[in-house]
Design an enzyme around this catalytic site. Structure first.
Site, PDB file in Angstrom:
ATOM      1  N   TYR A 126       0.820  -1.227   0.000  1.00 32.53           N
ATOM      2  CA  TYR A 126       0.000   0.000   0.000  1.00 32.53           C
ATOM      3  C   TYR A 126       0.854   1.278   0.000  1.00 32.53           C
ATOM      4  CZ  TYR A 126      -3.273   3.417   2.143  1.00 32.53           C
ATOM      5  OH  TYR A 126      -4.027   4.527   2.455  1.00 32.53           O
TER       6      TYR A 126
ATOM      7  N   LYS B 172       1.627  -6.072   9.358  1.00 30.12           N
ATOM      8  CA  LYS B 172       1.175  -4.821   9.988  1.00 30.12           C
ATOM      9  C   LYS B 172      -0.140  -4.896  10.762  1.00 30.12           C
ATOM     10  CE  LYS B 172      -1.360  -3.196   5.944  1.00 30.12           C
ATOM     11  NZ  LYS B 172      -1.772  -2.077   5.148  1.00 30.12           N
TER      12      LYS B 172
ATOM     13  N   SER C 115       6.234   3.753  13.205  1.00 27.87           N
ATOM     14  CA  SER C 115       4.811   3.998  13.439  1.00 27.87           C
ATOM     15  C   SER C 115       4.624   4.783  14.727  1.00 27.87           C
ATOM     16  CB  SER C 115       4.121   2.642  13.553  1.00 27.87           C
ATOM     17  OG  SER C 115       2.872   2.765  14.159  1.00 27.87           O
TER      18      SER C 115
ATOM     19  N   TYR D 218       3.148  -6.221  17.359  1.00 26.95           N
ATOM     20  CA  TYR D 218       3.450  -5.388  16.182  1.00 26.95           C
ATOM     21  C   TYR D 218       4.179  -4.115  16.613  1.00 26.95           C
ATOM     22  CZ  TYR D 218       2.810  -1.890  12.558  1.00 26.95           C
ATOM     23  OH  TYR D 218       3.047  -0.881  11.654  1.00 26.95           O
TER      24      TYR D 218
ATOM     25  N   LYS E 230       8.234  -2.582  15.993  1.00 29.52           N
ATOM     26  CA  LYS E 230       8.672  -1.256  15.503  1.00 29.52           C
ATOM     27  C   LYS E 230       9.669  -0.637  16.486  1.00 29.52           C
ATOM     28  CE  LYS E 230       6.405  -1.305  11.695  1.00 29.52           C
ATOM     29  NZ  LYS E 230       7.118  -1.521  10.446  1.00 29.52           N
TER      30      LYS E 230
ATOM     31  N   ASN F 278      -1.717   7.923  10.956  1.00 26.38           N
ATOM     32  CA  ASN F 278      -2.715   7.020  10.346  1.00 26.38           C
ATOM     33  C   ASN F 278      -2.846   7.253   8.843  1.00 26.38           C
ATOM     34  OD1 ASN F 278      -3.361   7.033  13.283  1.00 26.38           O
ATOM     35  ND2 ASN F 278      -5.000   5.678  12.656  1.00 26.38           N
TER      36      ASN F 278
ATOM     37  N   ASN G 168      -9.413  -4.241   9.648  1.00 26.21           N
ATOM     38  CA  ASN G 168      -9.297  -3.806  11.039  1.00 26.21           C
ATOM     39  C   ASN G 168      -9.346  -2.297  11.142  1.00 26.21           C
ATOM     40  OD1 ASN G 168      -8.737  -6.322  12.470  1.00 26.21           O
ATOM     41  ND2 ASN G 168      -6.909  -6.385  11.179  1.00 26.21           N
ATOM     42  N   ASN G 169      -8.895  -1.646  10.085  1.00 27.63           N
ATOM     43  CA  ASN G 169      -8.737  -0.193  10.144  1.00 27.63           C
ATOM     44  C   ASN G 169     -10.012   0.538   9.748  1.00 27.63           C
ATOM     45  OD1 ASN G 169      -5.672  -1.151   9.062  1.00 27.63           O
ATOM     46  ND2 ASN G 169      -5.806   0.133  10.864  1.00 27.63           N
TER      47      ASN G 169
ATOM     48  N   SER H 231     -19.047  -0.434  13.092  1.00 27.35           N
ATOM     49  CA  SER H 231     -19.112  -0.203  14.535  1.00 27.35           C
ATOM     50  C   SER H 231     -18.131   0.905  14.884  1.00 27.35           C
ATOM     51  CB  SER H 231     -18.710  -1.461  15.307  1.00 27.35           C
ATOM     52  OG  SER H 231     -19.625  -2.486  15.066  1.00 27.35           O
TER      53      SER H 231
ATOM     54  N   GLY I  10      -7.383  -2.067  23.870  1.00 29.82           N
ATOM     55  CA  GLY I  10      -6.049  -1.632  23.447  1.00 29.82           C
ATOM     56  C   GLY I  10      -6.021  -0.260  22.780  1.00 29.82           C
TER      57      GLY I  10
HETATM   58  P1  NAD Z   1       1.394  -3.603   3.086  1.00 26.80           P
HETATM   59  O1  NAD Z   1       1.092  -4.913   3.734  1.00 26.80           O
HETATM   60  O2  NAD Z   1       0.441  -3.079   2.088  1.00 26.80           O
HETATM   61  O3  NAD Z   1       2.847  -3.640   2.412  1.00 26.80           O
HETATM   62  C1  NAD Z   1       3.899  -4.380   2.974  1.00 26.80           C
HETATM   63  C2  NAD Z   1       4.566  -5.162   1.846  1.00 26.80           C
HETATM   64  O4  NAD Z   1       5.652  -5.891   2.398  1.00 26.80           O
HETATM   65  C3  NAD Z   1       3.630  -6.172   1.195  1.00 26.80           C
HETATM   66  O5  NAD Z   1       3.676  -5.999  -0.204  1.00 26.80           O
HETATM   67  C4  NAD Z   1       4.179  -7.535   1.617  1.00 26.80           C
HETATM   68  O6  NAD Z   1       3.984  -8.507   0.611  1.00 26.80           O
HETATM   69  C5  NAD Z   1       5.644  -7.209   1.858  1.00 26.80           C
HETATM   70  N1  NAD Z   1       6.322  -8.076   2.841  1.00 26.80           N
HETATM   71  C6  NAD Z   1       5.925  -8.376   4.100  1.00 26.80           C
HETATM   72  N2  NAD Z   1       6.817  -9.186   4.676  1.00 26.80           N
HETATM   73  C7  NAD Z   1       7.811  -9.390   3.783  1.00 26.80           C
HETATM   74  C8  NAD Z   1       9.017 -10.153   3.801  1.00 26.80           C
HETATM   75  N3  NAD Z   1       9.374 -10.884   4.846  1.00 26.80           N
HETATM   76  N4  NAD Z   1       9.796 -10.115   2.710  1.00 26.80           N
HETATM   77  C9  NAD Z   1       9.459  -9.406   1.612  1.00 26.80           C
HETATM   78  N5  NAD Z   1       8.324  -8.690   1.538  1.00 26.80           N
HETATM   79  C10 NAD Z   1       7.512  -8.680   2.619  1.00 26.80           C
HETATM   80  O7  NAD Z   1       1.599  -2.555   4.287  1.00 26.80           O
HETATM   81  P2  NAD Z   1       1.664  -0.957   4.240  1.00 26.80           P
HETATM   82  O8  NAD Z   1       0.406  -0.418   4.826  1.00 26.80           O
HETATM   83  O9  NAD Z   1       2.099  -0.491   2.910  1.00 26.80           O
HETATM   84  O10 NAD Z   1       2.801  -0.702   5.309  1.00 26.80           O
HETATM   85  C11 NAD Z   1       4.147  -0.503   4.933  1.00 26.80           C
HETATM   86  C12 NAD Z   1       4.981  -0.299   6.172  1.00 26.80           C
HETATM   87  O11 NAD Z   1       4.485   0.822   6.904  1.00 26.80           O
HETATM   88  C13 NAD Z   1       4.979  -1.478   7.132  1.00 26.80           C
HETATM   89  O12 NAD Z   1       6.266  -1.597   7.687  1.00 26.80           O
HETATM   90  C14 NAD Z   1       3.993  -1.054   8.206  1.00 26.80           C
HETATM   91  O13 NAD Z   1       4.246  -1.661   9.435  1.00 26.80           O
HETATM   92  C15 NAD Z   1       4.258   0.447   8.259  1.00 26.80           C
HETATM   93  N6  NAD Z   1       3.130   1.232   8.771  1.00 26.80           N
HETATM   94  C16 NAD Z   1       1.914   1.135   8.167  1.00 26.80           C
HETATM   95  C17 NAD Z   1       0.849   1.871   8.653  1.00 26.80           C
HETATM   96  C18 NAD Z   1      -0.520   1.769   8.003  1.00 26.80           C
HETATM   97  O14 NAD Z   1      -1.494   2.217   8.610  1.00 26.80           O
HETATM   98  N7  NAD Z   1      -0.645   1.249   6.803  1.00 26.80           N
HETATM   99  C19 NAD Z   1       1.017   2.719   9.774  1.00 26.80           C
HETATM  100  C20 NAD Z   1       2.291   2.800  10.370  1.00 26.80           C
HETATM  101  C21 NAD Z   1       3.344   2.045   9.859  1.00 26.80           C
HETATM  102  N1  UDP Z   2     -12.342   2.330  14.535  1.00 26.55           N
HETATM  103  C1  UDP Z   2     -13.715   2.195  14.641  1.00 26.55           C
HETATM  104  N2  UDP Z   2     -14.307   1.184  13.923  1.00 26.55           N
HETATM  105  C2  UDP Z   2     -13.603   0.335  13.125  1.00 26.55           C
HETATM  106  C3  UDP Z   2     -12.209   0.507  13.012  1.00 26.55           C
HETATM  107  C4  UDP Z   2     -11.595   1.508  13.742  1.00 26.55           C
HETATM  108  O1  UDP Z   2     -14.376   2.932  15.348  1.00 26.55           O
HETATM  109  O2  UDP Z   2     -14.212  -0.573  12.526  1.00 26.55           O
HETATM  110  C5  UDP Z   2     -11.682   3.408  15.299  1.00 26.55           C
HETATM  111  C6  UDP Z   2     -10.614   2.892  16.258  1.00 26.55           C
HETATM  112  O3  UDP Z   2     -11.205   2.537  17.493  1.00 26.55           O
HETATM  113  C7  UDP Z   2      -9.694   4.113  16.364  1.00 26.55           C
HETATM  114  C8  UDP Z   2      -9.808   4.765  14.969  1.00 26.55           C
HETATM  115  O4  UDP Z   2     -11.007   4.243  14.390  1.00 26.55           O
HETATM  116  O5  UDP Z   2     -10.197   5.014  17.310  1.00 26.55           O
HETATM  117  C9  UDP Z   2      -8.622   4.424  14.066  1.00 26.55           C
HETATM  118  O6  UDP Z   2      -8.454   3.027  14.086  1.00 26.55           O
HETATM  119  P1  UDP Z   2      -7.486   2.269  13.077  1.00 26.55           P
HETATM  120  O7  UDP Z   2      -7.597   0.810  13.397  1.00 26.55           O
HETATM  121  O8  UDP Z   2      -7.786   2.693  11.693  1.00 26.55           O
HETATM  122  O9  UDP Z   2      -6.044   2.826  13.419  1.00 26.55           O
HETATM  123  P2  UDP Z   2      -5.200   2.795  14.794  1.00 26.55           P
HETATM  124  O10 UDP Z   2      -5.133   4.205  15.262  1.00 26.55           O
HETATM  125  O11 UDP Z   2      -5.872   1.874  15.743  1.00 26.55           O
HETATM  126  O12 UDP Z   2      -3.877   2.294  14.347  1.00 26.55           O
END
Ligand code: NAD
Ligand code: UDP
Length: 340
Positions: A12, A86, A126, A151, A155, A181, A200-201, A218, A298
């Site tokens: 993503y 993630k 994160s 998770y 980090k 976020n 989940n998000n 919800s 949590g």
């Molecule tokens: P994503 O799952 O869309 O992308 C992660 C990619 O890494 C995927 O394409 C997956 O196939 C690949 N991958 C996972 N494990 C691997 C491995 N062992 N070897 C090779 N490839 C592997 O996730 P994202 O939302 O794009 O997140 C990217 C990064 O940002 C992650 O490190 C995540 O923890 C961090 N992050 C994401 C968020 C969020 O809300 N999306 C928030 C904070 C931090």
């Molecule tokens: N949230 C919600 N309903 C859902 C998913 C999330 O009300 O189905 C709320 C969650 O409790 C938080 C906010 O939306 O207050 C953002 O949640 P998310 O899981 O997207 O990100 P987080 O901050 O937990 O990493």
């Protein structure tokens, strides 16, 4: 042309960043094991940028393969390391899988960095590293708190490992970007988030409810000590997160000494769950079916970033507001579901 290796580049945030890098004339090579993404992403990236990044399917846990991959490539300017698992909830159920994937993956990469003298690393961290912060907005000087999920712990551990690694080197610079976020999608609707199973998000749950894939959203908790009772977060457009990486790699390549920077990547604005829903209803024209339910275990009440450091250090600032985030997320959801 500067050569950048992007791990997790078909995911993503990675895919949005690859587009920014290609648009800024970087040469990009993606490595990904495709555990949470699809190879067709390369076609989409090419459609948007008219450039095709090179790609190697590789699991970062396989250190031998990782080292042999890096042995075959010269003049790497830097690595942007997204690849990780993630899901906070899944990590509680499968902690070992998370520690193995996220921590071992980084260790393989650092070994390859060591062997090849690669000078720059940007790491996806994160806001979870702060745990439940006492003071808002959160600055980079805020204490690293207890994080209840494995998770979040990965980090924190990865940041610590990068810190120690940087300290041991005389010519290595790293930057951990602590995202708040990330939501939304590229504004042409060609790429976006692909959650597997029930999201989940918040944002994908909203758009899937809007599309009729889910029956009802919800809202977790309406008795928080916030203006409307729902929890507050710092939502940031994924394209803004992507552009922060280009600023980060530009900065590191021009910086002289060994150092590990930690930088908040948010907008600086906290929004409640109900405010996000309101924006979605406005930009999509859909009345969302939602109910107020109990708090999710949590969850913290409110988290949002102080972004002064990012602005000063990287000359970067988020451009998009919440309406552009919900609008682009809906465009992407509609494109995936063939909704007009
Ligand atoms: P994503 O799952 O869309 O992308 C992660 C990619 O890494 C995927 O394409 C997956 O196939 C690949 N991958 C996972 N494990 C691997 C491995 N062992 N070897 C090779 N490839 C592997 O996730 P994202 O939302 O794009 O997140 C990217 C990064 O940002 C992650 O490190 C995540 O923890 C961090 N992050 C994401 C968020 C969020 O809300 N999306 C928030 C904070 C931090
Ligand atoms: N949230 C919600 N309903 C859902 C998913 C999330 O009300 O189905 C709320 C969650 O409790 C938080 C906010 O939306 O207050 C953002 O949640 P998310 O899981 O997207 O990100 P987080 O901050 O937990 O990493």
């Amino acid at each position: 042309m500067k050569k950048i290796i992007v791990t997790g580049g078909t995911g993503y945030i990675g895919s949005h960043t690859v587009i920014e890098l290609l648009n800024n004339d970087y040469e990009v090579h993606i490595i990904d094991n495709l555990s949470n993404s699809d190879i067709s992403m390369l076609d989409r990236i090419e459609k948007i940028t008219q450039k095709r990044p090179s790609f190697t399917q590789l699991d970062l846990r396989d250190k031998t393969e990782v080292i042999s991959f890096f042995n075959g490539i010269s003049n790497i300017e830097g690595i942007i390391h997204f690849a990780a698992l993630k899901s906070v909830g899944e990590s509680v159920k499968m902690p070992v899988k998370y520690y193995e994937n996220n921590v071992m993956g980084l260790c393989s990469l650092l070994e390859a960095i060591e062997l090849n003298d690669i000078p720059n690393l940007v790491f996806s961290s994160s806001a979870t590293v702060y745990g439940s912060p006492k003071n808002l907005p959160v600055t980079e000087k805020s204490p690293i708190g207890y994080t209840p999920s494995p998770y979040g712990a990965t980090k924190q551990m990865c940041e610590r490992i990068i810190e120690d690694f940087t300290y041991s080197k005389s010519n290595f610079k790293a930057m951990s970007l602590r995202y708040f976020n990330p939501i939304g999608a590229h504004d042409n609707g060609l790429i976006g988030e692909l959650p597997t199973g029930i999201p989940n998000n918040l944002m994908p749950y909203i758009t899937q409810t809007g599309a009729g894939v889910r029956n009802q959203l919800s809202v977790f908790g309406s008795d928080y000590n916030t203006p409307d009772g729902t929890a507050i977060r710092d939502y940031i457009h994924v394209s803004d997160v992507a552009s922060a990486h280009v600023h980060a790699i530009d900065f590191l390549t021009n910086y002289g000494e060994s150092k590990h920077f930690k930088v908040n990547i948010g907008t600086g604005t906290g929004l409640s769950v109900l405010e996000v829903i309101k924006s979605f209803e406005k930009t999509s024209g859909i009345k969302l079916n939602y109910i107020l339910t109990d708090r999710r275990e949590g969850d913290v009440e409110a988290v949002y970033a102080n972004v002064t450091y990012a602005q000063n250090l990287l000359n970067w600032k988020a451009k998009y507001g919440i309406d552009q985030m919900t609008k682009s997320a809906w465009l992407w959801e509609k494109a995936m579901r063939n909704i007009n």
